[in-house]
Enzyme design. Structure first.
Site, short mmCIF file in Angstrom:
data_model
loop_
_atom_site.label_atom_id
_atom_site.label_comp_id
_atom_site.label_asym_id
_atom_site.label_seq_id
_atom_site.Cartn_x
_atom_site.Cartn_y
_atom_site.Cartn_z
CE LYS A 186 10.53 -21.02 3.78
NZ LYS A 186 9.36 -21.32 2.90
CG ASP A 205 13.11 -23.00 -1.19
OD1 ASP A 205 14.05 -23.48 -1.84
OD2 ASP A 205 12.37 -22.24 -2.12
#
Ligand code: SF4
Length: 288
Positions: A186, A205
């Site tokens: 991420k 996310d």
């Protein structure tokens, strides 16, 4: 009211598994709601992509393909209309600052991180300044973002490694980024996409995770598997913008506990099982 006519109401529980077509007066009277509804496209009569009439409520209709190219194109178009020029909300002026801010944003909010970073980057203006610290020295400065011991270790460890192995420059290569402490896919995708404009993957996310499931772009719950599904479904040219748009959508409308479906421009092509208002079939398994 004529006998036998029972008005439909949106379920207060947010569970409307039995509702098929609930044409109800849209709630929400805030200005925000009005603005958002203006952006919403009208529901075309009987033209819900991928859906056939006569399908049972609560189940995905036979033959329904939630990742059909025309549905994906429609989702992307509506996201563009809603959030044409969004980008990362973390304040930053360099790849290093973005990397630090993204590490600090884990289990925190961007607003919270943005409160901390201006003073942090004033106090330690260069990557080398961070590399000269011990994690304990950094802890008081990042305490309010939560998990500050781990985050301090990651930030100082990343700075030291970048100085020692990458000539003091944040690498623009995912394999190298993933060797830094505290950096998983991420964070690497945020830095690569937002700063270096490289679409190497899709940022997954908590918002992307939830909304991808609600929109039936994935059935997975692990971020890495969700990312792989999105990389197969979303054209690469849209990977960066798509995740920014979905993150903004998750903040504004498609919030975790009570999504504002009546104000959502995606409403008539969204079959999420946890919608709070619906004009289309809801699919039990499509929950965030
Ligand atoms: S209709 Fe509701 S659940 Fe679907 S994307 Fe919009 S806000 Fe989220």
């Amino acid at each position: 009211m004529a006998r036998g006519v029972v008005p439909r109401q949106p379920a207060r529980t947010g569970r409307q598994d039995k509702v098929r077509v609930a044409r109800v007066t849209a709630p929400a009277k805030s200005n925000q709601g009005r603005n958002d509804r203006k952006a919403a496209l009208p529901a075309p009569k009987g033209a819900v992509p991928g859906q056939k009439s006569g399908d049972k409520p609560g189940k995905s209709p036979k033959g329904y393909n939630p990742v059909a190219p025309e549905r994906i194109a429609e989702i992307l178009k509506r996201l563009n209309d809603l959030y044409p020029e969004v980008t990362c909300a973390l304040t930053h002026a360099s790849a290093w600052e973005l990397l630090v801010a993204t590490i600090l944003s884990a289990q925190s909010t961007d607003v919270n991180v943005n409160r901390v970073t201006p003073e942090l980057f004033r106090k330690y203006p260069t990557l080398e300044a961070f590399a000269a610290l011990t994690p304990e020295q950094l802890e008081p400065d990042v305490r309010s973002t939560g998990f500050f011991r781990n985050k301090s270790k990651s930030v100082v460890g990343a700075a030291k490694k970048i100085v020692a192995e990458f000539g003091g420059q944040v690498p623009d290569d995912i394999d190298k980024l993933l060797t830094l402490p505290g950096v998983a896919r991420k964070t690497a995708n945020v830095v690569l996409g937002t700063w270096f404009k490289k679409a190497v993957g899709v940022v997954v996310d908590t918002h992307v995770q939830r909304i991808s499931r609600r929109l039936e772009l994935t059935k997975e719950s692990e971020p890495q598997k969700i990312e792989l599904d999105l990389m197969k479904t979303i054209p690469q040219v849209r990977w960066i913008l798509f995740s920014h748009q979905i993150i903004w959508h998750g903040r504004k409308l498609c919030i975790a506990r009570k999504p504002k479906c009546a104000e959502c421009a995606l409403e008539n092509i969204c079959h999420a099982g946890d919608k709070t208002w619906s004009t289309v079939d809801m699919h039990k398994n499509a929950v965030g």
